[in-house]
Design a protein around this motif. Sequence first.
Motif, PDB file in Angstrom:
ATOM      1  N   LEU A 118       0.850  -1.186   0.000  1.00 38.34           N
ATOM      2  CA  LEU A 118       0.000   0.000   0.000  1.00 38.34           C
ATOM      3  C   LEU A 118       0.880   1.229   0.000  1.00 38.34           C
ATOM      4  N   LEU A 119       0.672   2.116  -0.975  1.00 38.40           N
ATOM      5  CA  LEU A 119       1.366   3.400  -1.038  1.00 38.40           C
ATOM      6  C   LEU A 119       0.318   4.496  -0.946  1.00 38.40           C
ATOM      7  N   HIS A 120       0.484   5.379   0.023  1.00 36.50           N
ATOM      8  CA  HIS A 120      -0.502   6.439   0.270  1.00 36.50           C
ATOM      9  C   HIS A 120       0.215   7.780   0.246  1.00 36.50           C
ATOM     10  N   ASP A 121      -0.249   8.686  -0.616  1.00 41.65           N
ATOM     11  CA  ASP A 121       0.419   9.984  -0.746  1.00 41.65           C
ATOM     12  C   ASP A 121      -0.440  11.150  -0.278  1.00 41.65           C
ATOM     13  N   GLY A 122      -1.496  10.872   0.460  1.00 35.55           N
ATOM     14  CA  GLY A 122      -2.347  11.940   0.957  1.00 35.55           C
ATOM     15  C   GLY A 122      -3.450  12.343   0.015  1.00 35.55           C
ATOM     16  N   ASN A 123      -3.266  12.062  -1.272  1.00 41.15           N
ATOM     17  CA  ASN A 123      -4.282  12.394  -2.257  1.00 41.15           C
ATOM     18  C   ASN A 123      -4.867  11.143  -2.903  1.00 41.15           C
ATOM     19  N   ASP A 124      -4.081  10.086  -2.984  1.00 40.19           N
ATOM     20  CA  ASP A 124      -4.515   8.819  -3.566  1.00 40.19           C
ATOM     21  C   ASP A 124      -3.811   7.669  -2.848  1.00 40.19           C
ATOM     22  N   SER A 125      -4.401   6.477  -2.998  1.00 37.41           N
ATOM     23  CA  SER A 125      -3.789   5.253  -2.486  1.00 37.41           C
ATOM     24  C   SER A 125      -3.534   4.303  -3.646  1.00 37.41           C
ATOM     25  N   PHE A 126      -2.431   3.576  -3.572  1.00 41.23           N
ATOM     26  CA  PHE A 126      -2.092   2.592  -4.590  1.00 41.23           C
ATOM     27  C   PHE A 126      -1.899   1.239  -3.916  1.00 41.23           C
ATOM     28  N   LEU A 127      -2.570   0.227  -4.465  1.00 41.77           N
ATOM     29  CA  LEU A 127      -2.346  -1.161  -4.038  1.00 41.77           C
ATOM     30  C   LEU A 127      -1.519  -1.846  -5.121  1.00 41.77           C
ATOM     31  N   TRP A 128      -0.310  -2.235  -4.786  1.00 42.50           N
ATOM     32  CA  TRP A 128       0.599  -2.876  -5.741  1.00 42.50           C
ATOM     33  C   TRP A 128       0.590  -4.382  -5.503  1.00 42.50           C
ATOM     34  N   PHE A 129       0.218  -5.141  -6.530  1.00 37.42           N
ATOM     35  CA  PHE A 129       0.164  -6.597  -6.449  1.00 37.42           C
ATOM     36  C   PHE A 129       1.303  -7.192  -7.264  1.00 37.42           C
ATOM     37  N   GLY A 130       2.162  -7.994  -6.607  1.00 35.41           N
ATOM     38  CA  GLY A 130       3.173  -8.731  -7.330  1.00 35.41           C
ATOM     39  C   GLY A 130       2.547  -9.837  -8.164  1.00 35.41           C
ATOM     40  N   ARG A 131       3.286 -10.301  -9.157  1.00 37.81           N
ATOM     41  CA  ARG A 131       2.704 -11.293 -10.072  1.00 37.81           C
ATOM     42  C   ARG A 131       2.523 -12.663  -9.428  1.00 37.81           C
ATOM     43  N   GLU A 132       3.130 -12.895  -8.269  1.00 40.04           N
ATOM     44  CA  GLU A 132       3.059 -14.213  -7.638  1.00 40.04           C
ATOM     45  C   GLU A 132       2.428 -14.145  -6.255  1.00 40.04           C
ATOM     46  N   VAL A 133       1.512 -13.208  -6.056  1.00 42.67           N
ATOM     47  CA  VAL A 133       0.802 -13.113  -4.782  1.00 42.67           C
ATOM     48  C   VAL A 133      -0.038 -14.367  -4.588  1.00 42.67           C
ATOM     49  N   SER A 134      -0.052 -14.892  -3.383  1.00 42.16           N
ATOM     50  CA  SER A 134      -0.777 -16.134  -3.128  1.00 42.16           C
ATOM     51  C   SER A 134      -2.289 -15.923  -3.208  1.00 42.16           C
ATOM     52  N   PRO A 135      -3.036 -16.927  -3.658  1.00 43.04           N
ATOM     53  CA  PRO A 135      -4.498 -16.816  -3.703  1.00 43.04           C
ATOM     54  C   PRO A 135      -5.115 -16.541  -2.338  1.00 43.04           C
ATOM     55  N   ALA A 136      -4.479 -17.037  -1.273  1.00 38.99           N
ATOM     56  CA  ALA A 136      -5.025 -16.813   0.073  1.00 38.99           C
ATOM     57  C   ALA A 136      -5.027 -15.327   0.420  1.00 38.99           C
ATOM     58  N   VAL A 137      -3.963 -14.627   0.048  1.00 38.57           N
ATOM     59  CA  VAL A 137      -3.890 -13.191   0.326  1.00 38.57           C
ATOM     60  C   VAL A 137      -4.937 -12.447  -0.497  1.00 38.57           C
ATOM     61  N   CYS A 138      -5.090 -12.815  -1.778  1.00 36.30           N
ATOM     62  CA  CYS A 138      -6.088 -12.157  -2.637  1.00 36.30           C
ATOM     63  C   CYS A 138      -7.491 -12.366  -2.091  1.00 36.30           C
ATOM     64  N   SER A 139      -7.765 -13.578  -1.598  1.00 39.92           N
ATOM     65  CA  SER A 139      -9.094 -13.870  -1.059  1.00 39.92           C
ATOM     66  C   SER A 139      -9.361 -13.092   0.222  1.00 39.92           C
ATOM     67  N   ALA A 140      -8.364 -13.050   1.129  1.00 38.38           N
ATOM     68  CA  ALA A 140      -8.553 -12.364   2.406  1.00 38.38           C
ATOM     69  C   ALA A 140      -8.622 -10.856   2.251  1.00 38.38           C
ATOM     70  N   LEU A 141      -8.026 -10.335   1.180  1.00 34.46           N
ATOM     71  CA  LEU A 141      -7.979  -8.892   1.002  1.00 34.46           C
ATOM     72  C   LEU A 141      -9.157  -8.369   0.184  1.00 34.46           C
ATOM     73  N   ASN A 159     -11.480 -10.716  -1.621  1.00 33.87           N
ATOM     74  CA  ASN A 159     -12.463 -11.772  -1.871  1.00 33.87           C
ATOM     75  C   ASN A 159     -12.471 -12.173  -3.345  1.00 33.87           C
ATOM     76  N   VAL A 160     -11.276 -12.342  -3.921  1.00 41.26           N
ATOM     77  CA  VAL A 160     -11.130 -12.846  -5.285  1.00 41.26           C
ATOM     78  C   VAL A 160     -10.247 -14.087  -5.237  1.00 41.26           C
ATOM     79  N   SER A 161     -10.329 -14.888  -6.297  1.00 40.94           N
ATOM     80  CA  SER A 161      -9.676 -16.196  -6.272  1.00 40.94           C
ATOM     81  C   SER A 161      -8.159 -16.112  -6.385  1.00 40.94           C
ATOM     82  N   ASP A 162      -7.638 -15.247  -7.258  1.00 42.73           N
ATOM     83  CA  ASP A 162      -6.192 -15.133  -7.420  1.00 42.73           C
ATOM     84  C   ASP A 162      -5.861 -13.767  -7.999  1.00 42.73           C
ATOM     85  N   VAL A 163      -4.573 -13.498  -8.196  1.00 43.84           N
ATOM     86  CA  VAL A 163      -4.144 -12.177  -8.622  1.00 43.84           C
ATOM     87  C   VAL A 163      -4.628 -11.835 -10.030  1.00 43.84           C
ATOM     88  N   ARG A 164      -4.876 -12.841 -10.850  1.00 43.21           N
ATOM     89  CA  ARG A 164      -5.346 -12.580 -12.214  1.00 43.21           C
ATOM     90  C   ARG A 164      -6.754 -11.999 -12.227  1.00 43.21           C
TER      91      ARG A 164
END
Length: 393
Positions: free
Chosen positions: A269-292, A294-299
């Motif tokens: 998470l990058l927050h600059d006071g005006n906007d927030s950015f969520l950066w997802f690596g290409r190999e993020v685990s499906p468990a993290v995507c689901s918990a964050l 509620n999607v199956s995987d990073v794709r």
Amino acid sequence: MATRKPEVDRFSKEFGNHLSAKVGLEAVLRIRASKGLRMASYYGNFFLRSMDLLALPNVTPNHAYAVDVEIDEALTTPVVYFQTALLHTTSYGERRIRVSTLALPTTDNIHTVFHHADQIAIASLLAKKAVDRALVAKLEDAREALQHKALEIIGAFKTECTQSSSGATTQLQIPRSLQLLPLLTLASLKHTSLRSGNNVPPALRLAAMNFVLTLPAEQGVQPFSVARMYGLHNLPETAGYPDPETGLTVLPPKLNLSAESLSPYGVFLLHDGNDSFLWFGREVSPAVCSALLNVSDVRTVPSGVISFPDLSNGADTPAPGFELNFQVNAIIKRLNALCHNLWSPVTYVCKEDGEPVLRMWMMQRLSEDMDTSAPSYQQFLNQLRDKVNRGNF
């Protein structure tokens, strides 16, 4: 015209915030100081009636005015005073005056001046001066003036306050109170308002310049120029929950603003006071995507602007399996509250292998890395050190 729901919601909320904010109308601001001090320049949105009287059609929350004060003659008193008087009309039609007085001690010891300097206020003033110059001269002239002023401060400290005043040093010598000044200066050079090159749309540059000229020091430099970045895939257990002593949401450890802090297995998470950015690596685990999200995987993670979901439906405790979503929602709300402004930041999803424009937009906020507009933080420190060693300031 915005057609995406998050942007429509943002405009609606910001428009409502501005209409319901407490503002002062038909205001005039007079600034006075003790004998020997003179108001040289002002920065903000105003009409200058005389050297100590500003006409302000309206006064909005979180709008700051910066003043350059010059010492015209020797100060012999132990304390000097500054006083501002704001005459304005309230939203209810009442004519009121608000007077603020500030007393500051004087000293003849240059060490005391440096070791009690406010680096946030200094960086904010230098950024405002640079933007003000960019509006009437070349952008490159403004960038050079900003660097020159920071270099003068650091050079003066070495000359007046260190034993190696005339010799070369292997490290940049700077007092603890000004340790962040080089980073803040570099971040201002890389900010949209002063970024060099032709890849910044004029409308975005002018909007950024207006922010720099009007925002208070704690908002105009941090975090608007120097963002905050956190790793979300490995949050501490206490992050996102209220602190038992203060009741405030606990924030995770901050990461360096460099691409080296990112990893293909993480979410950041990058927050600059005006906007927030969520950066997802290409190999993020499906468990993290689901918990964050509620999607199956990073794709299947949506790219671009999104409305960050609240999978706990506003409850005080996280829904089972969505603890990460609960923590991140609380962290984003705390970061938004720290800005104390009338704007409503939106969230952008940026994938490592996603849209190049989004990636570039986020990477421009990693102020410690080298880019086309300025060197990396380490390179910038080396440049400052070399110029100070040569006395080129």
